[in-house]
Design a protein around this motif. Structure first.
Motif, PDB file in Angstrom:
ATOM      1  N   SER A  39       5.750  -3.335  -3.210  1.00  0.00           N
ATOM      2  CA  SER A  39       5.828  -2.546  -1.980  1.00  0.00           C
ATOM      3  C   SER A  39       5.210  -1.163  -2.174  1.00  0.00           C
ATOM      4  O   SER A  39       4.605  -0.610  -1.249  1.00  0.00           O
ATOM      5  N   THR A  40       5.301  -0.609  -3.372  1.00  0.00           N
ATOM      6  CA  THR A  40       4.649   0.668  -3.659  1.00  0.00           C
ATOM      7  C   THR A  40       3.130   0.517  -3.648  1.00  0.00           C
ATOM      8  O   THR A  40       2.423   1.366  -3.095  1.00  0.00           O
ATOM      9  N   GLY A  43       2.019   0.009  -0.087  1.00  0.00           N
ATOM     10  CA  GLY A  43       2.098   1.295   0.607  1.00  0.00           C
ATOM     11  C   GLY A  43       0.934   2.204   0.261  1.00  0.00           C
ATOM     12  O   GLY A  43       0.375   2.883   1.130  1.00  0.00           O
ATOM     13  N   ALA A  44       0.526   2.200  -1.009  1.00  0.00           N
ATOM     14  CA  ALA A  44      -0.637   2.995  -1.402  1.00  0.00           C
ATOM     15  C   ALA A  44      -1.909   2.455  -0.761  1.00  0.00           C
ATOM     16  O   ALA A  44      -2.775   3.223  -0.325  1.00  0.00           O
ATOM     17  N   VAL A  45      -2.020   1.144  -0.677  1.00  0.00           N
ATOM     18  CA  VAL A  45      -3.189   0.545  -0.013  1.00  0.00           C
ATOM     19  C   VAL A  45      -3.205   0.930   1.458  1.00  0.00           C
ATOM     20  O   VAL A  45      -4.258   1.260   2.016  1.00  0.00           O
ATOM     21  N   PHE A  46      -2.028   0.903   2.086  1.00  0.00           N
ATOM     22  CA  PHE A  46      -1.956   1.273   3.497  1.00  0.00           C
ATOM     23  C   PHE A  46      -2.210   2.758   3.732  1.00  0.00           C
ATOM     24  O   PHE A  46      -2.483   3.168   4.858  1.00  0.00           O
ATOM     25  N   LEU A  47      -2.123   3.565   2.691  1.00  0.00           N
ATOM     26  CA  LEU A  47      -2.498   4.970   2.819  1.00  0.00           C
ATOM     27  C   LEU A  47      -3.984   5.196   2.545  1.00  0.00           C
ATOM     28  O   LEU A  47      -4.580   6.129   3.079  1.00  0.00           O
ATOM     29  N   ARG A  55      -9.382   5.926  10.481  1.00  0.00           N
ATOM     30  CA  ARG A  55      -8.422   5.676  11.560  1.00  0.00           C
ATOM     31  C   ARG A  55      -7.058   6.188  11.111  1.00  0.00           C
ATOM     32  O   ARG A  55      -6.352   5.519  10.375  1.00  0.00           O
ATOM     33  N   SER A  56      -6.694   7.361  11.541  1.00  0.00           N
ATOM     34  CA  SER A  56      -5.442   7.950  11.076  1.00  0.00           C
ATOM     35  C   SER A  56      -4.215   7.242  11.642  1.00  0.00           C
ATOM     36  O   SER A  56      -3.125   7.351  11.085  1.00  0.00           O
ATOM     37  N   SER A  57      -4.377   6.500  12.737  1.00  0.00           N
ATOM     38  CA  SER A  57      -3.219   5.814  13.313  1.00  0.00           C
ATOM     39  C   SER A  57      -2.716   4.684  12.421  1.00  0.00           C
ATOM     40  O   SER A  57      -1.563   4.273  12.528  1.00  0.00           O
ATOM     41  N   TYR A  58      -3.548   4.178  11.524  1.00  0.00           N
ATOM     42  CA  TYR A  58      -3.126   3.114  10.625  1.00  0.00           C
ATOM     43  C   TYR A  58      -2.150   3.605   9.560  1.00  0.00           C
ATOM     44  O   TYR A  58      -1.501   2.806   8.898  1.00  0.00           O
ATOM     45  N   LEU A  63       3.985   4.460   6.638  1.00  0.00           N
ATOM     46  CA  LEU A  63       5.252   5.156   6.818  1.00  0.00           C
ATOM     47  C   LEU A  63       6.387   4.183   7.113  1.00  0.00           C
ATOM     48  O   LEU A  63       7.497   4.328   6.593  1.00  0.00           O
ATOM     49  N   VAL A  64       6.115   3.170   7.920  1.00  0.00           N
ATOM     50  CA  VAL A  64       7.132   2.154   8.215  1.00  0.00           C
ATOM     51  C   VAL A  64       7.484   1.395   6.941  1.00  0.00           C
ATOM     52  O   VAL A  64       8.656   1.125   6.662  1.00  0.00           O
ATOM     53  N   LEU A  65       6.487   1.041   6.142  1.00  0.00           N
ATOM     54  CA  LEU A  65       6.746   0.348   4.887  1.00  0.00           C
ATOM     55  C   LEU A  65       7.548   1.220   3.934  1.00  0.00           C
ATOM     56  O   LEU A  65       8.445   0.726   3.240  1.00  0.00           O
ATOM     57  N   ALA A  66       7.266   2.512   3.906  1.00  0.00           N
ATOM     58  CA  ALA A  66       7.994   3.415   3.023  1.00  0.00           C
ATOM     59  C   ALA A  66       9.469   3.503   3.414  1.00  0.00           C
ATOM     60  O   ALA A  66      10.330   3.707   2.558  1.00  0.00           O
TER      61      ALA A  66
END
Length: 97
Positions: A39-40, A43-47, A55-58, A63-66
């Motif tokens: 999950s970490t 989360g890093a990939v999603f950042l 696309r900053s909305s992604y 944040l939801v995953l965190a």
């Protein structure tokens, strides 16, 4: 492909399969650690990916995953510790003495 998407690919290709392998074949404690690590990594990939796609909305997904990942870890730990017994851990240890 830019440097941000390449970084996301390296994260997914490097740490992702290792975490999945341990989560599929380890002891319950190792599975818990692997899922938390995965999950970490995700989360890093999603950042990193929103930077690559501009696309900053992604970043909301990260944040939801965190927020949800620690809750999922606690639920998994509850099932591992519970193992069919609803008694608290202290009571189970006292009854086995």
């Amino acid at each position: 492909m830019n440097a941000w998407t390449a970084a996301a690919l390296v994260l997914l290709a490097g740490a992702g399969p290792a975490c999945l392998w341990v989560a599929a074949s380890g002891s319950p404690v190792r599975r818990l650690v692997a899922l938390s690590s995965l999950s970490t990594v995700v989360g890093a990939v999603f950042l990193v990916l929103p930077q690559g796609y501009d696309r900053s909305s992604y970043q909301d997904l990260a944040l939801v995953l965190a927020v949800l990942a620690p809750a999922g870890t606690l639920v998994f730990a509850r099932f591992v510790v519970g193992e069919g017994s609803d008694a608290p851990v202290e009571e189970r240890h006292r009854s086995s003495d």
